[in-house]
Design a protein around this motif. Structure first.
Motif, PDB file in Angstrom:
ATOM      1  N   GLN A 198      -2.201 -10.782 -11.527  1.00 11.16           N
ATOM      2  CA  GLN A 198      -2.446  -9.370 -11.767  1.00 11.16           C
ATOM      3  C   GLN A 198      -3.826  -9.200 -12.381  1.00 11.16           C
ATOM      4  O   GLN A 198      -4.329 -10.101 -13.048  1.00 11.16           O
ATOM      5  N   TYR A 246      -9.816  -2.362 -13.912  1.00 11.46           N
ATOM      6  CA  TYR A 246     -10.854  -2.201 -12.900  1.00 11.46           C
ATOM      7  C   TYR A 246     -11.683  -0.966 -13.234  1.00 11.46           C
ATOM      8  O   TYR A 246     -11.253  -0.097 -13.984  1.00 11.46           O
ATOM      9  N   LYS A 258      -3.046  -4.178 -10.464  1.00 13.82           N
ATOM     10  CA  LYS A 258      -2.776  -4.092 -11.905  1.00 13.82           C
ATOM     11  C   LYS A 258      -1.280  -4.019 -12.208  1.00 13.82           C
ATOM     12  O   LYS A 258      -0.789  -4.657 -13.144  1.00 13.82           O
ATOM     13  N   ASN A 259      -0.540  -3.236 -11.429  1.00  8.02           N
ATOM     14  CA  ASN A 259       0.864  -2.975 -11.750  1.00  8.02           C
ATOM     15  C   ASN A 259       1.862  -3.888 -11.048  1.00  8.02           C
ATOM     16  O   ASN A 259       2.935  -4.157 -11.578  1.00  8.02           O
ATOM     17  N   LYS A 260       1.511  -4.369  -9.852  1.00  7.41           N
ATOM     18  CA  LYS A 260       2.446  -5.198  -9.093  1.00  7.41           C
ATOM     19  C   LYS A 260       1.934  -6.618  -8.891  1.00  7.41           C
ATOM     20  O   LYS A 260       2.708  -7.557  -8.893  1.00  7.41           O
ATOM     21  N   GLY A 291      -8.476   3.015  -5.171  1.00  2.00           N
ATOM     22  CA  GLY A 291      -7.570   3.325  -6.276  1.00  2.00           C
ATOM     23  C   GLY A 291      -6.194   2.747  -6.038  1.00  2.00           C
ATOM     24  O   GLY A 291      -5.547   2.232  -6.946  1.00  2.00           O
ATOM     25  N   ASP A 292      -5.732   2.819  -4.797  1.00  2.00           N
ATOM     26  CA  ASP A 292      -4.447   2.240  -4.411  1.00  2.00           C
ATOM     27  C   ASP A 292      -4.475   0.725  -4.632  1.00  2.00           C
ATOM     28  O   ASP A 292      -3.564   0.144  -5.219  1.00  2.00           O
ATOM     29  N   THR A 310      -6.459   0.552   3.062  1.00  2.00           N
ATOM     30  CA  THR A 310      -6.101   1.080   1.740  1.00  2.00           C
ATOM     31  C   THR A 310      -7.337   1.701   1.115  1.00  2.00           C
ATOM     32  O   THR A 310      -8.455   1.401   1.500  1.00  2.00           O
ATOM     33  N   GLY A 365      -6.514  -1.027  -6.615  1.00  2.00           N
ATOM     34  CA  GLY A 365      -6.605  -1.321  -8.045  1.00  2.00           C
ATOM     35  C   GLY A 365      -5.278  -1.176  -8.745  1.00  2.00           C
ATOM     36  O   GLY A 365      -4.882  -2.020  -9.548  1.00  2.00           O
ATOM     37  N   ASP A 366      -4.546  -0.108  -8.436  1.00  2.00           N
ATOM     38  CA  ASP A 366      -3.245   0.117  -9.077  1.00  2.00           C
ATOM     39  C   ASP A 366      -2.225  -0.941  -8.666  1.00  2.00           C
ATOM     40  O   ASP A 366      -1.432  -1.404  -9.484  1.00  2.00           O
ATOM     41  N   ILE A 367      -2.243  -1.327  -7.393  1.00  2.00           N
ATOM     42  CA  ILE A 367      -1.312  -2.369  -6.932  1.00  2.00           C
ATOM     43  C   ILE A 367      -1.614  -3.688  -7.639  1.00  2.00           C
ATOM     44  O   ILE A 367      -0.711  -4.358  -8.142  1.00  2.00           O
ATOM     45  N   ARG A 381       0.823  -1.205   0.000  1.00  2.00           N
ATOM     46  CA  ARG A 381       0.000   0.000   0.000  1.00  2.00           C
ATOM     47  C   ARG A 381       0.861   1.262   0.000  1.00  2.00           C
ATOM     48  O   ARG A 381       2.017   1.242   0.430  1.00  2.00           O
TER      49      ARG A 381
END
Length: 200
Positions: free
Chosen positions: A63, A67, A31-33, A24-25, A21, A27-29, A13
């Motif tokens: 992954q 979203y 998707k990206n990590k 948006g945090d 969390t 969703g981005d985690i 996070r």
């Protein structure tokens, strides 16, 4: 999503000094990590301290591909997202007096924010409910299911996000070295043997 651990996004996070969390945090985690299976890194029945102490494996192989958000107060939109994608993450502001297996709005001051995943919907005695998964054993059932009524959703839900796709990459494990063969005996063969004979 019920088999995906929450440990991955929790450890990654944006602000580890704070609990929880925002969507948006998350969703981005995802998707990206990425994250991993609950089976690999269990997160059930854990509070803040236990979750923060988790050591993630070097490879996060799950992954999401995307979203999207829907109206957090509209149970019909959330049910449509569940029907189309099988999930909808919900963020609530509540307190322990309200936050039971079937949360009830008491109009009392909120003391925490919490996110759970709605995976189904139903109608009970004419009342619309979302069936959601949460951490097991924390004011919930042994399996972590909660029933979220339309009234509680409208009063306490502040965010709704659904995952539109998941991509899982197989984890390549290094090959196991073959077990070396035992060292041959140095004892000499004294006689020739034929099929059926033993050394006894």
């Amino acid at each position: 999503t019920k088999n995906i651990t929450s440990a991955g996004v929790y450890k990654l996070r944006a602000d580890p000094t704070k609990g929880g969390t925002w969507q948006g945090d998350v969703g981005d985690i995802l998707k990206n990590k990425g994250t991993i299976l609950e089976l690999v890194t269990p997160s059930q029945n854990m509070g803040e301290t236990a979750m923060d102490a988790i050591v993630l494996p070097p490879v996060l192989n799950i992954q999401i591909t995307g979203y999207s958000y829907c109206n957090a107060k509209d149970i019909e939109q959330i049910a449509e997202a569940i029907q189309a994608y099988g999930n909808c993450g919900l963020v609530f502001d509540s307190n322990l007096a309200e936050w039971q297996i079937t949360p009830v709005y008491l109009n009392t001051p909120t003391t925490f924010g919490h996110s759970i995943d709605a995976t189904d919907f139903t109608l009970i005695n004419g009342v619309k409910y979302l069936i959601a998964r949460d951490s097991a054993g924390q004011s919930s059932s042994s399996t972590g299911y909660r029933l979220i009524s339309e009234a509680f959703l409208k009063a306490r839900c502040r965010g709704a996000m659904y995952i539109t796709g998941i991509r899982a990459t197989p984890v390549i494990t290094p090959p196991i070295a073959p077990t070396p063969l035992p060292t041959p005996s140095t004892a000499p063969f004294l006689v020739d043997m034929s099929v059926g004979q033993t050394s006894l």
